[in-house]
Design an enzyme around this catalytic site. Structure first.
Site, mmCIF file in Angstrom:
data_model
loop_
_atom_site.group_PDB
_atom_site.id
_atom_site.type_symbol
_atom_site.label_atom_id
_atom_site.label_comp_id
_atom_site.label_asym_id
_atom_site.label_seq_id
_atom_site.Cartn_x
_atom_site.Cartn_y
_atom_site.Cartn_z
ATOM 1 N N LYS A 1 -13.806 0.637 -4.111
ATOM 2 C CA LYS A 1 -14.935 1.004 -3.234
ATOM 3 C C LYS A 1 -15.975 1.788 -4.029
ATOM 4 O O LYS A 1 -17.169 1.533 -3.930
ATOM 5 C CB LYS A 1 -14.453 1.877 -2.060
ATOM 6 C CG LYS A 1 -13.561 1.169 -1.082
ATOM 7 C CD LYS A 1 -13.239 2.081 0.090
ATOM 8 C CE LYS A 1 -12.142 1.518 0.955
ATOM 9 N NZ LYS A 1 -11.630 2.462 1.939
ATOM 10 N N GLU B 1 0.820 -1.219 0.000
ATOM 11 C CA GLU B 1 0.000 0.000 0.000
ATOM 12 C C GLU B 1 0.850 1.263 0.000
ATOM 13 O O GLU B 1 0.407 2.320 -0.423
ATOM 14 C CB GLU B 1 -0.943 0.018 1.225
ATOM 15 C CG GLU B 1 -2.352 -0.370 0.856
ATOM 16 C CD GLU B 1 -3.365 -0.205 1.976
ATOM 17 O OE1 GLU B 1 -3.132 0.526 2.949
ATOM 18 O OE2 GLU B 1 -4.428 -0.831 1.858
ATOM 19 N N HIS C 1 6.923 -26.555 -2.776
ATOM 20 C CA HIS C 1 6.246 -27.603 -3.551
ATOM 21 C C HIS C 1 5.100 -27.035 -4.383
ATOM 22 O O HIS C 1 4.304 -27.779 -4.934
ATOM 23 C CB HIS C 1 5.746 -28.705 -2.614
ATOM 24 C CG HIS C 1 6.874 -29.388 -1.903
ATOM 25 N ND1 HIS C 1 7.337 -30.635 -2.251
ATOM 26 C CD2 HIS C 1 7.678 -28.965 -0.881
ATOM 27 C CE1 HIS C 1 8.356 -30.970 -1.466
ATOM 28 N NE2 HIS C 1 8.578 -29.970 -0.625
#
Ligand code: PA5
Length: 430
Positions: free
Chosen positions: A419, A284, A305
């Site tokens: 948003k 961020e 793996h």
């Protein structure tokens, strides 16, 4: 104590590349110290360490230990910087399989219906002795308006009041800013206990404020040790930050050379969430105007793996940052088996710690030879003090790196885009 070793990353740079980046980082360091950079109104994460508020720490300890003693379940309701720091410290410092203290659960960090339903069902289920669970809740939202957290809190608030009636008020703790949006209205209306996140501390830098301290204390962790670990780190880095500057300069030089991904890996599951906290702190803070390293987290050897092939042989734009513990303090050894059908007797008597260490060294060697620059972060011990050190170290590293790229480390304008689109789709205005 926390430091980062850079030799296995520096070897991918020539002197000129490193010198250039080093100059940029030293300039960024001056900018931070002189408080002349972007976002200086958000330097509260440093201010809180210059004059430790012991009364606050005592209060957090007192309320936390009350919750620790009384709660069967403690719910941390928050998203992003409002829960990742607490989760990182709690996961690092509490046993994986807890049989003491409250069960720590998380809510408000996504909008999954099945998850919420299962959480409510879990709260309803009686304990093994047939008694109902004692539930306590900490809602954490700086803005007080974040939708994920707010709707989870709405549902959980109703559950708490249905279950406990008026007594719910003493079981719900709210952490927010002074303004705190809608959450402050709710706190006032219901009379919940409120803890304040200072305006000058951003969410992802807030783990050492009530945002992190209260849930961490409720998990039975010594917040004094954690906080003063960070204070010690602040004091040390104030006097001598050569290791930090070298780390940030090397990371910056690699970024400028075209490395695009910073994979934070650890061989200790307890530290994976610290990697998750760092992922947000770096992601961020750095990801602006097309800049920044993409941070990701891996648990080893598990992810060797799944991701191992890509790291060893995929595009050569990955660097790795390992989080390690000097003294993991385990004594479990591989037992001898006279039949040795599995052919493992060559490991008999060796500790898991020793084998895990060899796996780490072997991975470093292989990845380095495969073209992956490697940083090794070393915590002295897996204790609150060392984690406190690491927290401040990485907060500083973030500020310096982002200043060196010319951006503001403390805002996150890009987070608003999803948003806005989501609210439109939900007809929020209507
Ligand atoms: O670092 C940040 O500022 C963000 O990740 C916020 O912590 C996150 O968006 C949650 O915001 P709030 O605490 O306002 O609910």
């Amino acid at each position: 104590m926390f430091i980062i070793k850079t030799e296995k990353a520096r070897s991918f740079l020539d002197d000129g590349e490193w010198q250039q980046a080093s100059q940029m980082v030293r300039k960024a360091s001056e900018t931070l110290d002189n408080r002349t950079g972007k976002g200086t109104e958000w330097l509260g994460w440093q201010n809180i360490l210059t004059r430790p508020n012991d009364a606050l720490l005592e209060n957090m300890e007192a309320i936390g230990s009350e919750i620790y003693k009384k709660a069967d379940v403690f719910i941390i309701c928050g998203i992003g910087g409002s829960y990742l720091g607490a989760r990182a410290v709690i996961k690092a410092l509490t046993p994986e399989f807890m049989d003491e203290g409250p069960e720590i659960l998380y809510a408000g960090h996504h909008i999954s219906g099945p998850y919420m339903l299962q959480l409510l069902e879990h709260l309803e289920k009686p304990k093994a002795d047939g008694n109902t669970k004692q539930v306590y809740l900490n809602v954490i939202s700086k803005s007080g308006t974040t939708m994920e957290t707010a709707i989870a809190f709405r549902v959980l608030r109703k559950w708490m009041h249905d279950r406990y009636g008026d007594e719910a008020v003493s079981r719900i703790f709210c952490t927010t800013s002074k303004k705190g949006g809608a959450l402050n209205k709710i706190i006032q209306a219901y009379g919940y206990r409120r803890f304040i996140l200072p305006d000058d501390v951003g969410g992802r830098f807030s783990v050492l404020t009530p945002v992190g301290l209260l849930p961490i204390a409720a998990a039975g962790i010594d917040v004094n040790q954690l906080f003063y670990g960070a204070v010690e780190s602040y004091r040390q880095l104030d006097k001598n930050r050569e290791n930090l500057l070298d780390y940030v300069a090397t990371r910056l030089a690699l970024y400028r050379k075209g490395y695009a991904i910073d994979l934070v890996g650890t061989f200790e599951p307890a530290l994976v969430s610290l990697g998750g906290w760092l992922q947000q702190l770096y992601g961020e803070s750095e990801g602006k105007n097309g800049k920044g390293l993409f941070p990701s987290v891996a648990q080893y050897t598990t992810d060797l793996h799944s991701l191992g092939q890509m790291i060893q042989d995929g595009p050569r734009n990955i660097l790795e940052t390992f989080l390690t513990i000097n003294n993991p303090g385990t004594s479990l050894r591989v037992n001898n088996d006279p039949r040795d059908y599995d052919g493992l007797n060559y490991l008999s008597g060796k500790s898991f710690e020793e084998i895990n260490e060899k796996a780490f060294q072997g991975t470093c060697q292989a990845h380095h030879e495969g073209g992956v620059p490697i940083f090794v972060g070393i915590l002295d011990n897996c204790d609150a003090e060392s984690i406190g050190h690491a927290i401040y170290y990485f907060e500083m590293a973030t500020a310096l790196f982002v200043y060196a790229t010319g951006e503001n480390p403390f805002d996150q304008p890009g987070v608003e885009a999803y948003k806005k689109a989501m609210y439109q789709l939900l007809d929020r205005e209507a």
